[in-house]
Enzyme design. Structure first.
Site, PDB file in Angstrom:
ATOM      1  N   HIS A 201       0.871  -1.187   0.000  1.00 56.08           N
ATOM      2  CA  HIS A 201       0.000   0.000   0.000  1.00 56.08           C
ATOM      3  C   HIS A 201       0.904   1.232   0.000  1.00 56.08           C
ATOM      4  O   HIS A 201       2.015   1.190   0.545  1.00 56.08           O
ATOM      5  CB  HIS A 201      -0.850  -0.038   1.274  1.00 56.08           C
ATOM      6  CG  HIS A 201      -1.892   1.025   1.369  1.00 56.08           C
ATOM      7  ND1 HIS A 201      -1.599   2.317   1.740  1.00 56.08           N
ATOM      8  CD2 HIS A 201      -3.237   0.993   1.154  1.00 56.08           C
ATOM      9  CE1 HIS A 201      -2.712   3.027   1.751  1.00 56.08           C
ATOM     10  NE2 HIS A 201      -3.721   2.248   1.397  1.00 56.08           N
TER      11      HIS A 201
ATOM     12  N   ASP B 260       3.556  -3.763   8.374  1.00 54.27           N
ATOM     13  CA  ASP B 260       2.284  -3.075   8.156  1.00 54.27           C
ATOM     14  C   ASP B 260       1.184  -4.091   8.461  1.00 54.27           C
ATOM     15  O   ASP B 260       0.935  -5.012   7.674  1.00 54.27           O
ATOM     16  CB  ASP B 260       2.224  -2.592   6.700  1.00 54.27           C
ATOM     17  CG  ASP B 260       0.881  -1.954   6.366  1.00 54.27           C
ATOM     18  OD1 ASP B 260      -0.043  -2.042   7.205  1.00 54.27           O
ATOM     19  OD2 ASP B 260       0.759  -1.385   5.266  1.00 54.27           O
TER      20      ASP B 260
ATOM     21  N   GLN C 210      -3.978  -4.875   7.350  1.00 59.34           N
ATOM     22  CA  GLN C 210      -4.944  -5.883   6.858  1.00 59.34           C
ATOM     23  C   GLN C 210      -4.805  -7.201   7.606  1.00 59.34           C
ATOM     24  O   GLN C 210      -5.450  -8.186   7.240  1.00 59.34           O
ATOM     25  CB  GLN C 210      -4.744  -6.115   5.350  1.00 59.34           C
ATOM     26  CG  GLN C 210      -4.999  -4.908   4.477  1.00 59.34           C
ATOM     27  CD  GLN C 210      -6.477  -4.513   4.399  1.00 59.34           C
ATOM     28  OE1 GLN C 210      -7.364  -5.203   4.912  1.00 59.34           O
ATOM     29  NE2 GLN C 210      -6.743  -3.382   3.780  1.00 59.34           N
TER      30      GLN C 210
ATOM     31  N   LYS D 102     -10.485  -0.345  10.275  1.00 62.62           N
ATOM     32  CA  LYS D 102     -10.622  -1.585   9.506  1.00 62.62           C
ATOM     33  C   LYS D 102     -10.974  -2.762  10.413  1.00 62.62           C
ATOM     34  O   LYS D 102     -11.039  -3.900   9.964  1.00 62.62           O
ATOM     35  CB  LYS D 102      -9.314  -1.881   8.767  1.00 62.62           C
ATOM     36  CG  LYS D 102      -8.977  -0.885   7.665  1.00 62.62           C
ATOM     37  CD  LYS D 102      -7.759  -1.341   6.904  1.00 62.62           C
ATOM     38  CE  LYS D 102      -7.092  -0.236   6.130  1.00 62.62           C
ATOM     39  NZ  LYS D 102      -7.875   0.233   4.985  1.00 62.62           N
TER      40      LYS D 102
ATOM     41  N   CYS E 189      -4.783   2.158  -3.699  1.00 64.44           N
ATOM     42  CA  CYS E 189      -3.564   2.741  -3.121  1.00 64.44           C
ATOM     43  C   CYS E 189      -2.381   1.788  -3.269  1.00 64.44           C
ATOM     44  O   CYS E 189      -1.522   1.709  -2.378  1.00 64.44           O
ATOM     45  CB  CYS E 189      -3.748   3.134  -1.655  1.00 64.44           C
ATOM     46  SG  CYS E 189      -5.005   4.372  -1.433  1.00 64.44           S
TER      47      CYS E 189
HETATM   48  N1  7TS Z   1      -1.588  -0.597   4.783  1.00 62.87           N
HETATM   49  C1  7TS Z   1      -2.447  -1.431   4.182  1.00 62.87           C
HETATM   50  C2  7TS Z   1      -2.014  -2.823   3.870  1.00 62.87           C
HETATM   51  C3  7TS Z   1      -3.730  -0.977   3.878  1.00 62.87           C
HETATM   52  O1  7TS Z   1      -4.583  -1.818   3.280  1.00 62.87           O
HETATM   53  C4  7TS Z   1      -4.102   0.345   4.192  1.00 62.87           C
HETATM   54  C5  7TS Z   1      -5.447   0.905   3.815  1.00 62.87           C
HETATM   55  C6  7TS Z   1      -3.174   1.153   4.828  1.00 62.87           C
HETATM   56  C7  7TS Z   1      -1.926   0.652   5.114  1.00 62.87           C
HETATM   57  C8  7TS Z   1      -3.475   2.552   5.247  1.00 62.87           C
HETATM   58  O2  7TS Z   1      -4.464   2.574   6.212  1.00 62.87           O
HETATM   59  P1  7TS Z   1      -4.988   3.991   6.755  1.00 62.87           P
HETATM   60  O3  7TS Z   1      -6.045   3.626   7.722  1.00 62.87           O
HETATM   61  O4  7TS Z   1      -3.827   4.659   7.373  1.00 62.87           O
HETATM   62  O5  7TS Z   1      -5.500   4.726   5.550  1.00 62.87           O
HETATM   63  N2  7TS Z   1      -6.059   0.234   2.758  1.00 62.87           N
HETATM   64  C9  7TS Z   1      -7.130   0.625   2.048  1.00 62.87           C
HETATM   65  C10 7TS Z   1      -7.655  -0.154   1.043  1.00 62.87           C
HETATM   66  O6  7TS Z   1      -7.207  -1.241   0.697  1.00 62.87           O
HETATM   67  N3  7TS Z   1      -8.725   0.467   0.527  1.00 62.87           N
HETATM   68  O7  7TS Z   1      -8.897   1.622   1.172  1.00 62.87           O
HETATM   69  C11 7TS Z   1      -7.906   1.729   2.128  1.00 62.87           C
END
Ligand code: 7TS
Length: 432
Positions: A146, A224, A227, A250, A389
């Site tokens: 990401h 990271d 997920q 999430k 992303c």
């Molecule tokens: N890392 C991974 C693997 C992610 O899927 C996401 C967000 C992030 C980091 C960033 O998370 P945030 O909460 O800081 O924005 N992923 C997604 C997605 O897959 N669709 O929308 C956001």
């Protein structure tokens, strides 16, 4: 074979029969009653089928109520007042931190509140990175990350003169090209940052082996977990990672709050991220000294209701049991991959179900992913379309976008059946 009938669908579909695994212990109908939004119609007369939890999950009543209760009954700033409201708010916020830490097996002082996974990774890059990286050093990440695990490293490389390298992935199954790891992870590598689960392929990575490989060359390992933490049991001590980042939104919690886990010695040696209230021990006009962990990295009034909300989300998931959450998603993912394979012209990217979390990104011959998402939306089905992303991942595959269905604790086989029917309809609309 069996016939599946979904109230919303006027036709029936012949679909394969799947045996639910013995570990599959979620009572999904009961779980669904915990999520008020699942009673909302997507459009007039069209029930909502939410298959976009990888972007952001829905919230159970317990989380919504915990946040409401804070605002209605004890709203006040934390760590400041000695009045009753402030004490109650501080206790609830700090008790939530303790429970969130225990959820990933992290001690209290190693559990730092941030805004989201993105901010957690930026915090590491800016503080650890600025103090430890210099010209000639290498930062290793992967080509399937990401953007949150690519861009901060590019920015810090620019500032320090370090170089970012990207471990390739196998195009056919979305696994990392581990045979090439020795060429990328060398004594020049100072940090290896990788995702535990791909948000596009759904690949579940061999985290402990990657952490050990990083440590073997003297690099730190940054995971990271955005997920991973929402979907399976995670134990940062068993992973032995140096840092791990994830987001509340999430995993049934609110937006605006996330966590950075870090090993105590590394955190203690790092300079603060932002300066201001709460993160200091003493301020004079000549200079300042820093507060203890974890507060040293938490400048300013925090997201109090959100911290309490994430605590309630952790309680909710703990109550369901993370093994059960994972087992349910494995079951649904297996079902979805089988059911989707019957759609002509549909190509799912990523590994087989047994190596994959609850994500299925795909292309459909002759239909642009945005058109897929729009046609599915007309049937009440929420999926995400685009590059998710992860532009480098898509560029490597030679495609600009995919449509992605993602699953969570409330996803049913009937919802997958509806997805399959709607995709077949979309295919016909476009004449394929
Ligand atoms: N890392 C991974 C693997 C992610 O899927 C996401 C967000 C992030 C980091 C960033 O998370 P945030 O909460 O800081 O924005 N992923 C997604 C997605 O897959 N669709 O929308 C956001």
């Amino acid at each position: 074979m069996r016939f599946v009938r979904n109230e919303h669908w006027t036709r029936t579909a012949e679909l394969k029969t799947f045996q639910e695994p013995e570990t599959h212990m979620l009572n999904v109908e009961q779980v669904r009653r915990d999520f008020p939004i699942l009673d909302v119609e997507a459009h007039a007369g069209v029930p909502l089928i939410y298959l976009d939890s990888a972007a952001s999950s829905q919230k159970p009543t317990a989380v919504i109520e915990a946040m409401n209760q804070y605002y209605r009954e004890y709203n006040a700033n934390v760590h400041r007042g000695i009045h009753r409201l402030s004490e109650d708010a501080t206790n609830a916020y700090e008790e939530a931190r303790g429970r969130i830490g225990r959820f990933i097996n992290a001690p209290y002082e190693e559990t730092i509140f941030t805004r989201n996974a993105t901010e957690s990774i930026n915090l590491i890059a800016y503080t650890w990175g600025r103090a430890n990286l210099r010209a000639g050093d290498e930062i290793l990440t992967t080509a399937l990350e990401h953007h949150a695990n690519i861009v901060p490293w590019q920015m810090i490389a620019e500032m320090t003169g370090a170089t970012v390298r990207y471990l390739p992935f196998n195009h056919e199954d979305g696994t990392l090209a581990l045979d090439q790891l020795p060429n990328y992870l060398t004594e020049r590598t100072k940090v290896f940052a990788f995702t535990a689960v791909s948000n596009v392929f759904g690949t579940i990575m061999p985290v402990r082996a990657l952490v050990d490989a990083a440590h073997a060359v003297g690099a730190i390992a940054v995971v990271d977990g955005a997920q991973a933490v929402p979907h399976k049991p995670v134990d940062v001590k068993a992973w032995d990672c140096d840092f791990m980042a994830f987001s509340s939104h999430k995993m049934c919690g609110p937006t605006g709050i996330g966590i950075l886990y870090g090993k105590r010695d590394l955190l203690a040696a790092m300079p603060p991220f932002m300066g201001g209230g709460d993160m200091i021990r003493r301020v004079t006009l000549a200079g300042s000294t820093w507060n203890d962990l974890p507060y040293k990295f938490e400048a300013g009034t925090p997201s109090i209701a959100e911290g309490i909300g994430l605590g309630a989300a952790v309680d909710y998931l703990t109550e369901l049991g993370m093994d059960n959450v994972h087992a349910h998603e494995a079951f649904i993912t297996n079902y979805a991959l089988e059911a989707l394979s019957d759609v002509k012209g549909l190509n799912i990217i990523g590994p087989p179900a047994n190596q994959r979390a609850g994500v299925a990104a795909f292309t459909l011959e002759g239909v642009h992913p945005h058109d897929i998402a729009q046609l599915l939306d007309a049937d009440g089905i929420a999926v995400r379309a685009g590059h998710h992303c992860a532009m480098p991942l898509h560029k490597e595959l030679g495609i600009t976008a995919t449509a992605r269905a993602s699953f969570y604790v409330h996803t049913t086989t009937a919802e997958i059946d509806a997805l399959v029917l709607s995709l077949n309809k979309a295919r016909k609309t476009f004449g394929y």
